[in-house]
Design a protein around this motif. Structure first.
Motif, short mmCIF file in Angstrom:
data_model
loop_
_atom_site.label_atom_id
_atom_site.label_comp_id
_atom_site.label_asym_id
_atom_site.label_seq_id
_atom_site.Cartn_x
_atom_site.Cartn_y
_atom_site.Cartn_z
N ARG A 1 16.02 66.07 -11.20
CA ARG A 1 14.60 66.36 -11.48
C ARG A 1 14.30 67.75 -10.98
NH1 ARG A 1 11.59 60.70 -9.65
NH2 ARG A 1 13.00 59.38 -10.86
N GLU B 1 12.12 69.28 -9.52
CA GLU B 1 10.93 69.08 -8.68
C GLU B 1 10.30 70.43 -8.37
OE1 GLU B 1 9.87 66.13 -7.63
OE2 GLU B 1 11.56 64.76 -7.51
N ARG C 1 13.83 64.94 -0.71
CA ARG C 1 13.48 65.22 -2.11
C ARG C 1 14.30 66.41 -2.59
NH1 ARG C 1 9.31 63.45 -4.64
NH2 ARG C 1 8.04 63.15 -2.80
N THR C 2 15.23 66.13 -3.47
CA THR C 2 16.13 67.18 -3.92
C THR C 2 16.11 67.24 -5.44
OG1 THR C 2 17.91 65.56 -3.88
CG2 THR C 2 17.66 66.93 -1.93
N GLU D 1 8.13 56.83 0.62
CA GLU D 1 8.88 55.86 -0.19
C GLU D 1 10.39 56.05 -0.07
OE1 GLU D 1 7.93 56.05 -4.39
OE2 GLU D 1 9.84 55.17 -4.94
N ILE D 2 11.10 54.93 0.11
CA ILE D 2 12.56 55.00 -0.01
C ILE D 2 13.06 54.16 -1.19
CG2 ILE D 2 13.08 55.65 2.37
CD1 ILE D 2 13.69 52.76 3.02
N SER E 1 14.58 50.26 -7.44
CA SER E 1 15.10 51.62 -7.58
C SER E 1 15.06 52.35 -6.24
CB SER E 1 14.24 52.35 -8.62
OG SER E 1 14.62 53.69 -8.68
N GLY F 1 16.91 55.51 -3.70
CA GLY F 1 17.69 56.76 -3.69
C GLY F 1 18.78 56.66 -2.64
#
Ligand code: ATP
Length: 443
Positions: free
Chosen positions: A187, A189, A198-199, A271-272, A313, A315
Motif C-alpha cells: 500500500r 501509504e 505501518r509500512t 489495530e493489529i 485479517s 499483519g
C-alpha cells in the motif's frame, strides 16, 4: 521510561541485534520499507507458523492457499479498490488520519492554515487534497500503456475470493469452511510510520470463512473469541489487548459488523487484527464483474445462496512488532541494567545458547558436540567469547529462553547448567536430557 524512548530503544536494539534493518540503508534508506535480519526473519516466521498451525493444520474446515501477488486488473474494480482509492484525500500531519477532501467534518479549507483536523482538532495540519491511489501500479509485458496496467495487491483477501470455487471443487469442503493465506501486500501509504507498524510493503495473514447467511452472526462471534485467544497464546499481555468496535462512520458500507483487536503500543492503542462480517459483498461483486456464478448449492437443504464471509485479517509485521514491544523490558540486576526480550519461548528466534565456561580444559569440545546435537532439533547459538555474564546478557537481549553452560563439573558428572532467561535460575540437567528439557518448555 518515556514511551517514545521505548520505541527508540527497540528500534536501535532491532538494528544492533539483527532483527530489523532499514531497506537499502547504504543508499540512505527507502521510506517505510524494512528488511528482516537473521533474528527478525526467525521471529516473523515463528509468528506465521503459529498462525498457520492454528488456522490450517489444527482445523479440518480451513484450507490453505498461496495466490499470486499480481491479479487481473478487473479484480480491483470489483473489489472497489480502483474507485475507492482514487478520491481526493487530505492527510492530517499531526494525528496521521486521512480524510476524503470533501469530508463534511473538516472546518476550513484543507491546505490552508485555518483548516482544522476533525479528529485531533489541530489547525493548519491538513494537507491540500490530492488524488491518490493507494495501490502500487506497474505494467505487464513490454509496453507501458494503460491497457497493460496491473497492481501489486493491497490485500491478500481477493486472491481467496477469486479462488473460492476452485478450492471448494478441489477439496471436500462444504460451507461452512474457510481459506487461509499468508502473503505480501503493498500500500502506497501517505503517512506510514512507527517502525514496522505501518509500512508500504507488508505481510498479511488472512482467513476468509464462508458461511450460510443466517449463521454469519454466530460465526463472527466465534472467530472473535478464537482470534483474541490466539494473541493471548502468543504470550501478549492480556491487559494490553482490547476490542475496538467500528462505529457507523468507520464501517465499510457493505459490512455488517467489524471489530479490531487493538494492542496498547507506546504510541497508543492501535489495530493489529480486524475481524469482519463482510456479508455477501465480495462474492456478489466478483460474480457481477466476472460474469461467473459464485453461489453455493446446499444439497442437504436443497437451496442456493451466495455465502456470507467472516474475515480475520492480521499483519505479520504488525504482530511481530507487537511481540517485540510486549517482550521488551529493562531490569536492574546487581546494579546493572539488564535488557530482556521476554518472548514466549515458542516464538523466540533462538531457543538455546550453548556456552563453554572457558575456552580450555576440554569444555569447548563437549560444548561443540552438544551444540551440534541440539541444533538438529531447534535453532541454537554457540558463544565462547567474553565473560559468562556478558554472554548471558547478549542472549537476554536476543530473547533466547535458555543458556546451557558446560563447566568443569560437566566433564566429571556429565551434567550442564541450564539458565532460565526470565528467572535467571540455574538448574543442573544431565547432558543427555537437556534436549528434551528444552523441547518440553519451548512449546
Ligand atoms: P489501518 O487502519 O491501520 O491502516 P486497515 O484497517 O487499513 O489498517 P486492514 O485493511 O483491515 O487494515 O488490514 C488488516 C491488517 O493488515 C491490519 O490489522 C494490519 O495488521 C495489517 N496492515 C494493514 N496495513 C498495513 C501497513 N501499511 N503496514 C503493516 N501492516 C498493515
Amino acid at each position: 521510561m518515556a514511551d517514545t524512548t521505548v520505541m527508540e530503544k527497540l528500534v536501535s536494539l532491532c538494528k544492533r541485534r539483527g532483527f530489523v534493518f532499514q531497506s537499502s540503508e547504504i543508499y540512505g534508506g527507502l521510506g517505510s520499507v524494512w528488511d528482516y535480519g537473521p533474528l527478525g526473519v526467525e521471529l516473523k516466521k515463528n509468528v506465521k507458523d503459529r498462525w498457520w498451525r492454528a488456522m490450517v493444520h489444527a482445523r479440518d474446515d480451513i484450507e490453505g492457499l498461496d495466490a499470486a501477488i499480481l491479479m487481473h486488473p478487473r479484480v480491483w474494480e470489483a473489489s472497489g479498490h480502483v474507485a475507492g482509492f482514487t478520491d481526493p484525500l487530505v492527510d492530517c500531519k499531526q494525528c496521521k488520519n486521512r480524510f476524503r477532501g470533501d469530508d463534511p467534518r473538516i472546518k476550513g479549507t484543507p491546505g490552508e492554515p485555518d483548516a482544522q483536523c476533525p479528529v485531533c482538532g489541530t489547525r493548519g495540519s491538513l494537507t491540500a487534497p490530492r488524488l491518490f491511489n493507494l495501490m502500487f501500479k506497474t505494467f505487464m509485458g513490454p509496453v507501458e500503456e494503460q491497457a497493460a496496467v496491473v497492481y501489486l495487491r493491497p490485500e491478500t483477501a481477493q486472491g481467496i475470493y477469486v479462488n473460492y470455487q476452485n478450492v471448494l471443487n478441489a477439496s471436500r469442503q462444504k460451507v461452512p469452511f474457510g481459506i487461509a493465506q499468508i502473503g505480501k501486500a503493498f500500500r502506497n501509504e501517505i503517512t506510514p510510520g512507527n517502525f514496522i507498524f505501518r509500512t508500504r510493503e507488508f505481510e498479511q495473514m488472512e482467513m476468509q470463512f464462508f458461511v450460510a447467511p443466517e449463521t454469519a452472526g454466530e460465526w463472527f462471534e466465534r472467530w472473535r473469541e478464537w482470534r483474541m485467544q490466539w494473541h493471548k497464546d502468543l504470550g501478549l499481555t492480556p491487559a494490553r489487548l482490547q476490542w475496538h468496535q467500528h462505529g457507523p462512520t468507520e464501517l465499510a458500507h457493505y459490512a455488517k459488523a467489524a471489530f479490531d483487536i487493538q494492542y496498547e503500543f507506546p504510541f497508543g492503542w492501535q489495530e493489529i487484527e480486524g475481524i469482519h462480517n463482510r456479508g455477501d459483498y465480495d462474492l456478489t461483486r466478483h460474480q457481477e464483474y466476472s460474469g461467473k456464478k459464485l453461489d453455493y448449492f446446499d444439497q442437504a437443504a436443497n437451496r442456493r445462496y451466495v455465502p456470507f464471509i467472516v474475515e480475520t485479517s492480521a499483519g505479520a509485521d504488525r504482530v511481530a512488532l507487537t511481540t517485540l514491544v510486549d517482550a521488551y523490558r529493562e531490569e536492574t540486576v546487581e546494579g546493572e541494567t539488564r535488557v530482556v526480550l521476554g518472548f514466549h519461548p515458542g516464538i523466540a528466534p533462538i531457543k538455546a545458547a550453548v556456552l563453554p565456561l572457558v575456552k580450555k580444559d576440554g569444555m569447548p569440545e563437549v560444548a561443540d558436540r552438544l551444540y551440534h546435537d541440539l541444533r538438529a532439533a531447534f535453532p541454537c547459538f554457540y558463544d565462547d567469547s567474553g565473560a559468562i555474564g556478558r554472554r548471558y546478557r547478549r542472549m537476554d537481549e536476543a530473547g533466547t529462553p535458555f543458556c546451557v553452560t558446560v563447566d568443569g563439573e560437566t566433564l566429571k558428572d556429565g551434567q550442564v547448567t541450564v539458565r532460565d532467561r526470565d528467572s535467571m535460575q540455574q538448574v543442573r540437567v544431565a547432558q543427555a536430557q537437556v534436549g528434551a528439557y528444552i523441547r518440553e518448555r519451548i512449546g
